[in-house]
Design a protein around this motif. Sequence first.
Motif, short mmCIF file in Angstrom:
data_model
loop_
_atom_site.label_atom_id
_atom_site.label_comp_id
_atom_site.label_asym_id
_atom_site.label_seq_id
_atom_site.Cartn_x
_atom_site.Cartn_y
_atom_site.Cartn_z
N ARG A 334 -9.23 9.48 11.43
CA ARG A 334 -9.43 8.91 10.04
C ARG A 334 -10.39 9.22 9.38
O ARG A 334 -11.44 9.21 9.81
N LEU A 364 -6.44 6.85 5.05
CA LEU A 364 -5.30 5.87 5.30
C LEU A 364 -4.89 5.38 3.88
O LEU A 364 -5.66 5.47 2.80
N ARG A 365 -3.71 5.24 3.68
CA ARG A 365 -3.08 4.87 2.27
C ARG A 365 -3.80 3.61 2.00
O ARG A 365 -3.70 2.71 2.67
N PHE A 367 -4.15 0.14 0.84
CA PHE A 367 -3.62 -1.28 0.85
C PHE A 367 -4.44 -2.13 0.42
O PHE A 367 -4.47 -2.67 -0.80
N THR A 372 -8.78 -0.46 4.39
CA THR A 372 -8.53 0.75 4.57
C THR A 372 -9.84 1.58 4.13
O THR A 372 -10.04 2.74 4.33
N TYR A 384 -1.21 1.14 10.29
CA TYR A 384 -1.39 2.45 9.44
C TYR A 384 -1.05 3.71 10.17
O TYR A 384 -0.87 4.60 9.50
N THR A 387 2.22 6.08 8.61
CA THR A 387 1.97 6.64 7.28
C THR A 387 1.05 7.56 7.39
O THR A 387 0.74 8.57 6.65
N PHE A 388 -0.12 7.25 8.42
CA PHE A 388 -1.25 8.17 8.59
C PHE A 388 -0.71 9.41 9.32
O PHE A 388 -0.91 10.39 8.98
N LEU A 800 0.36 -6.01 9.02
CA LEU A 800 -0.16 -5.40 7.86
C LEU A 800 -0.20 -6.64 6.69
O LEU A 800 -1.00 -6.59 5.87
N HIS A 803 -3.12 -8.57 7.06
CA HIS A 803 -4.20 -7.77 6.50
C HIS A 803 -4.82 -7.67 5.01
O HIS A 803 -5.66 -7.50 4.43
#
Length: 806
Positions: A334, A364-365, A367, A372, A384, A387-388, A800, A803
């Motif tokens: 990442r 990471l997308r 958020f 992230t 994550y 989507t990663f 999520l 978070h």
Amino acid sequence: MSELLQAVLDSDEKKDLRILMSVLRQSEKKYLLRNDILNLYGDYCQANQISPACLQSSNLGKLIYYTQEIIQDDTSFCFIIRPQIASQEICRLNDDLSWDEMSVEELLDLRDRLVNRYHPADGDLFEIDFGPFYDYSPIIRDPKNIGKGVQFLNRYLSSKLFADPKQWLESLLNFLRVHSYAGNQLLINPRIQSQQELSTQVKKAIAFLSNYPDDKPYESFQYELQSMGFEPGWGNTTARVRETLEMLDELLDSPAPQTLEAFISRIPMIFKIVLVSAHGWFGQEGVLGRPDTGGQVVYVLDQAKNLDKQLKEDAILAGLEGLNIETKVIILTRLIPNSDGTRCNQRLEKVHGSDNAWILRVLLREFNPNMTQNWISRFEFWPYLETFALDAERELWTELHGRPDLIVGNYSDGNLVAFLLARRMKVTQCNIAHALEKSKYLFSNLYWQDLEDKYHFSLQFTADLLTMNAANFIISSTYQEIVGTNDSVGQYESYKCFTMPDLYHVVNGIELFSPKFNVVPPGVNEGYYFPYTRQEERVKNDCDRITEMLFTLDDPSHIFGHLDNPQKIPLFSMARLDRIKNLTGLAEIFGKSTELQEHCNLILVAGKLRVEESGDGEEREEIVKLYRIIEEYQLQGKIRWLGVRLSKADSGEIYRVIADHRGIFVQPALFEAFGLTILEAMISGLPTFATQFGGPLEIIQDGKNGFYINPTNHEETANKIVKFIQECQTNPDKWLEISANAIERVYSTYTWKIHTTKLLSLSRIYGFWNFISRENREDLLRYIESLFYLIYKPRAQQLLEQHKYR
């Protein structure tokens, strides 16, 4: 083992068993593990003046020895008996001494009741059972052969070739046809249309090549071979091509396991590899010692460099230089925008010392930027990963100009990403666990709800189950990583059956006898880690600087403590400052032993010095604990604590400087899956004392090239080290003997050349197996996908949501 229980009940020992049950009833513990059981029985025997010989030879003594767990219920005791590695029996012994066998389901219900999580009125709990999906695959019978999966698979495939040659030779022919590179056909062309033609043309080519000298390059006879039906890929010289064709000829006529392995291992089918190491600070400088960043980073970087070298060597040996083959290794991790002075915010970074190995970092997308944009603990990373993986797939297509030939996952999160990528890209998947957290934290599955806020084990253990079953093959560093020892359960074995109360029951989580398991230990980077005696390769200025840093430098920002007598023997350890690595335990061992303090100074290289500098909760707790131990045992003047991040060059030199001073390396982990620092210390020439819990049991040969310690027994550990020091005082050659044996042990067994050659051989053989049995895996993969969407994804989504407010 049920026969052993019945033998006890049919003998005079029945009375002893009844008394022992009474003692158990008086115990506060309702759940006793093996060590508790042995201690309790030992106390019972001592109180009743039963001799040690009787203890070992009696049926009751044997029963106790093989009992892994005892669970007390209101009217009975559940004995979980492990008669041999990778096997267990469950017996219910009632208060009236009647007994019956229990099913796995009944055992899991009992464990739920123990923690007040059993709800029969709510209906059956979700059950996970992977057993039926292994019915189609070959199974190893002898536990000694677990971890030798590829050897077993080669024997199995060879027997299939012999038993049904038409079907299997057709599969082999089709397998040879599919290989190409950038539109160039490899191995065989359409001139060979049948098994018979293949056999005939192989013999014809061998006869043709017998007229050429061994060292004649492939290009000299390339077109003659093409006219016979053979394309590039057989070898780069006459000798190499002829040898490969002779293997195929032998395989077609009289298949043998060794021939099959040797032949498949030469097939040019691996050119591009992706190594997934998703969490942590993955970089080449300034990252080691940060939270979640240690041996795995070292392992993957060294593996990438050596795979890069081996792929090129294999392509040359296969005679593919004329095709301008580009081999490539990508480490997928990442990207961390707030990189704290590291290069973890760079998308692409070349691996030092490689021709074509790269670190590819994927963002990471977005958020919650607080999450992230920054480092995320491996325990919090789970939401994550899906989507990663999707975003990484696009990046990999771009960088590789196609799909990889092999994807290798590292650790639980990396293995999940590897599964998602391999499933979508239709690529062979290899798993490497490094360490499974379930073995590190006692009763972590049983009390997962109490630990969930901190560790999120429901996600981790689910991910482990999915990926270990999805993988085409699994690499472990040691045999006991899979199935433990006679006395202890292996990491993978612990997934065989367990409960996550209120979430699910695992009645069969992994087939331990599957040939997917292979023991392939890592190597040590010989460019940085080499014996202290090779003075010509050492840099004097570095040596002097490290010596000053270890023993005399006054730098309060990075070093705590001074040494009243720097000439004492350095007792040295280097690790992350977390509970499992147990450096605070080593400090306590040192603090309790006046003899150790008399002979030695304790030098630790570990993490941060100050609580406020650390962002990791466990590290902060260990910092506080280490200061408390120093104060409690008045270790000022006897200990140095270096809170530094070392380059690899400095890391290698630090071992050698300790060896210059005739020091000792101690690895006191409560559990160590393998232990790269042990290899680094041993190859440097340091006598090494390492934990007996985990992989070091297979690295070190006790008393010959190192020593085992039980770090939970402080007095015993201190006495072992003191005894060695005293032996060295009376016989100075003793230190030199252990040092030389340690160096030899690493060079004979733990090199990256051995590792990469084996890994690529495994990849090709499992690629072949995957090709010929593809249809048999689809039902398993569908089941895994269902569990991913039913269990993993909803829980990841819940985390999520949490978070959002971080």
